[in-house]
Write an enzyme that holds these catalytic residues in place. Sequence first.
Site, PDB file in Angstrom:
ATOM      1  N   GLN A  14       0.854  -1.190   0.000  1.00  0.00           N
ATOM      2  CA  GLN A  14       0.000   0.000   0.000  1.00  0.00           C
ATOM      3  C   GLN A  14       0.887   1.236   0.000  1.00  0.00           C
ATOM      4  O   GLN A  14       1.992   1.227   0.546  1.00  0.00           O
ATOM      5  CB  GLN A  14      -0.979  -0.005   1.169  1.00  0.00           C
ATOM      6  CG  GLN A  14      -0.400  -0.249   2.558  1.00  0.00           C
ATOM      7  CD  GLN A  14       0.254   0.963   3.172  1.00  0.00           C
ATOM      8  OE1 GLN A  14       0.074   2.083   2.680  1.00  0.00           O
ATOM      9  NE2 GLN A  14       1.014   0.758   4.219  1.00  0.00           N
ATOM     10  N   SER A  28       0.446   6.680   3.117  1.00  0.00           N
ATOM     11  CA  SER A  28       1.045   7.755   3.906  1.00  0.00           C
ATOM     12  C   SER A  28       2.145   8.481   3.157  1.00  0.00           C
ATOM     13  O   SER A  28       2.793   7.920   2.273  1.00  0.00           O
ATOM     14  CB  SER A  28       1.644   7.184   5.189  1.00  0.00           C
ATOM     15  OG  SER A  28       0.649   6.682   6.023  1.00  0.00           O
ATOM     16  N   SER A  72       3.990  -0.769   3.762  1.00  0.00           N
ATOM     17  CA  SER A  72       4.208  -2.130   4.272  1.00  0.00           C
ATOM     18  C   SER A  72       4.474  -3.091   3.126  1.00  0.00           C
ATOM     19  O   SER A  72       3.840  -3.002   2.078  1.00  0.00           O
ATOM     20  CB  SER A  72       2.984  -2.617   5.042  1.00  0.00           C
ATOM     21  OG  SER A  72       2.684  -1.719   6.066  1.00  0.00           O
ATOM     22  N   GLU A 132     -16.955  -4.859   4.634  1.00  0.00           N
ATOM     23  CA  GLU A 132     -16.313  -6.112   5.007  1.00  0.00           C
ATOM     24  C   GLU A 132     -14.817  -5.949   5.207  1.00  0.00           C
ATOM     25  O   GLU A 132     -14.203  -6.697   5.928  1.00  0.00           O
ATOM     26  CB  GLU A 132     -16.621  -7.225   4.004  1.00  0.00           C
ATOM     27  CG  GLU A 132     -15.995  -7.075   2.643  1.00  0.00           C
ATOM     28  CD  GLU A 132     -16.935  -6.380   1.675  1.00  0.00           C
ATOM     29  OE1 GLU A 132     -17.507  -5.337   2.067  1.00  0.00           O
ATOM     30  OE2 GLU A 132     -17.072  -6.857   0.539  1.00  0.00           O
ATOM     31  N   ASN A 145      -5.250   4.635  16.271  1.00  0.00           N
ATOM     32  CA  ASN A 145      -6.357   4.413  17.194  1.00  0.00           C
ATOM     33  C   ASN A 145      -6.947   5.731  17.704  1.00  0.00           C
ATOM     34  O   ASN A 145      -8.109   5.771  18.112  1.00  0.00           O
ATOM     35  CB  ASN A 145      -5.907   3.512  18.345  1.00  0.00           C
ATOM     36  CG  ASN A 145      -5.811   2.062  17.890  1.00  0.00           C
ATOM     37  OD1 ASN A 145      -5.871   1.773  16.685  1.00  0.00           O
ATOM     38  ND2 ASN A 145      -5.665   1.154  18.836  1.00  0.00           N
ATOM     39  N   GLU A 146      -6.160   6.801  17.651  1.00  0.00           N
ATOM     40  CA  GLU A 146      -6.722   8.112  18.033  1.00  0.00           C
ATOM     41  C   GLU A 146      -7.783   8.536  17.013  1.00  0.00           C
ATOM     42  O   GLU A 146      -8.861   9.009  17.382  1.00  0.00           O
ATOM     43  CB  GLU A 146      -5.614   9.173  18.117  1.00  0.00           C
ATOM     44  CG  GLU A 146      -4.738   9.061  19.353  1.00  0.00           C
ATOM     45  CD  GLU A 146      -3.830   7.832  19.353  1.00  0.00           C
ATOM     46  OE1 GLU A 146      -3.446   7.362  18.263  1.00  0.00           O
ATOM     47  OE2 GLU A 146      -3.524   7.325  20.443  1.00  0.00           O
TER      48      GLU A 146
END
Lengths: 322, 379
Positions: free
Chosen positions: B125, B128, B160, B244, B360-361
């Site tokens: 991917q 960022s 990644s 999904e 997670n923020e």
Amino acid sequence: MRFLLDAEQRAFAASLDARLTAADTPSVVRDWSRGEHGSGRALWRKIADAGVFGLAVPEEHGGLGPRPVELVVALVELGRHAVPGPLAETVAAAVLLAGLEDTGPAKRLLPALASGEAMATMASEGSYALDGDVADIRLALAHDGVRLAAGHGPVSRSLDPARRLTPLTEGGELLGGAAPFGPAVDHARLATAAQALGVGLALLDRTVAYVGQRTQFGVPVGSFQAVKHRLADAKIALEFARPLLFGAALTLDPADIAAAKVGACEAAYATARTALQLHGAIGYTAECDLSLWLTRARALRTAWGGPRECRELVVSGGGRRW
Amino acid sequence: MDLTASPADEAFRAEARAWLAAHVPREPLPSLETEEGFAAHRAWEAELAADRWSVVDWPAEYGGRDAGLIRWLAFEEEYWASGAPGRVGQNGVSLLAPTLFAHGTPEQRARVLPPMATGEVVWAQAWSEPEAGSDLASLRSRAVRVAGGWRLSGQKTWSSRAAFADRAFGLFRSDPDAPKPHRGLTYLMFDLRAPGVTVRPIGRLDGRPAFAELFLDEVFVPDEDVIGAPGEGWRIAMATAGNERGLMLRSPGRYLASARRLHALWEAQGSPEATRDRVADALIGARAYQLFTHAAACRFLEGASLGAESSMNKVFWSEYDIALHETALDLLGEEGELADTAWSEGYVFSLAGPIYAGTNEIQRDIVAERLLGLPKGRR
């Protein structure tokens, strides 16, 4: 496989919610805490009319049960409205009586439990019975079987003013010897977990509403990230406890029930801490209705198997099957 | 309400279990984040694909079994319980493929999906950028229109698998004059070996090149590698995030297997009292995640949009995974310090969980604003 409540079960929850909202349960809880049980008894009969206690009572004794999933649906709503009284104990007593070899006690006692005329409490030997001074039927899980206790010992106040704890007097009529207590205790634990989830959901709803209207620095405090993230964590914990509860209602496996108890009670208690913090000083007052749920969250955590006992059951039974 | 699998679902599960028992490598493969390990994991994907076990939920025409979500969940439970290797193609399968199913052309699906299913083409991917992390829509890498396609320039990072992967997908700014940052972005696929692409591997915490920086200098991408309409990239990239894809990024089977292994480790260490509660919480969390996902899958199959719910999922599994591995390392005592063990590898991998796929923020903001209805504020 369809792991979702059906339309009828959802409608049942909604109709209970509507009835309980109309019943102004906070004032009933406050009456109950003062030892005035009239309004609580009246509420109890309304709950019975909605069919709740019948869900634990088998058909041959005038009920519709056993229907554990519907029981959980109902007890979540009762927890959400902080309904006082020995709810989990009455449900568990119905299961216990229905399971006795001698059908006499069931025939004698179950119809009144299903109709809401009678409340039952239940306690293991050496444990406290909830509302033992108010309950009409007191079941002692004694070493030699189930006994109908004739009375109760001194009343102790709980951290939750709406709960009063008493030991049951020894002896009394032996209803069944060597009865299997497991299913009854499991039902009490499941019912307690369901109430805890409801308590947590109510605390979350109230706190979300409060931080949306309370302004400081010219904006609602709910727009601050520190506040939002605590509430998001509460929401996540409660939403992950919910499927544990319904999974346990389906399998009735003791490890599943213990897991649901830990999940629901930890989530509810963490939500209580968040609710108190985000309300600030007003939340720390007995005058604020929030206190009814805050103190309940603490009490339910200990009732029918605290975190330690339930985690013990999970490591000794759950891991291999899930 | 029930949790009972149909006889046909049970048969599917049994077939998967038997195949895995016969094929899962006896010895663990070398780390996925090494050249040797990457190749070994790619070969494992080919072995899975040869018997159509690599993408069971996909349509048969692309190499799947049309298994659906419920059987996919069963397959995943069997897969991770069997001790099978990590999935090198996960980025493509869980991020790009759902977008192609929803927004790609039949030609793109026919061209891209089969080699993704076999591991012949492994995808990285490219979301960022150095200045665009949580605020992804502020990204600046450009796509400039040229005859027959686009030219990509700029810098992507934290990509990644890119150190050893073949191709990448991501968002590029195709209209710098668009009125809002979310507009004017285009979703493109590109070759990591194309002229103008420089891949600089980045060592993660343990030094292994689990991700990379990508420098793009006038990289040509043909029109056939644009997904959806130019300028619609943001909407397309986000559309599957709440469905999904949110469910399938991390399957419950993975955590059930890890929790069982942790439990076995704890028992092998003499069931120490001090860690009992943490082991119990790992078991309870795995069960909660399994049942939560089953409920979400059932809702999804009945037509519900999962939307912001997948943000709860992400926070839950990412924090759960770290806690589980920390417990394992603590249980191992002195051995817990050793690198190159399954537990330490899993631990290092887990530490990234709360950061990638939307921190997670950001996920908690989404839960608070979209599920609880709290007012928007400054981040």
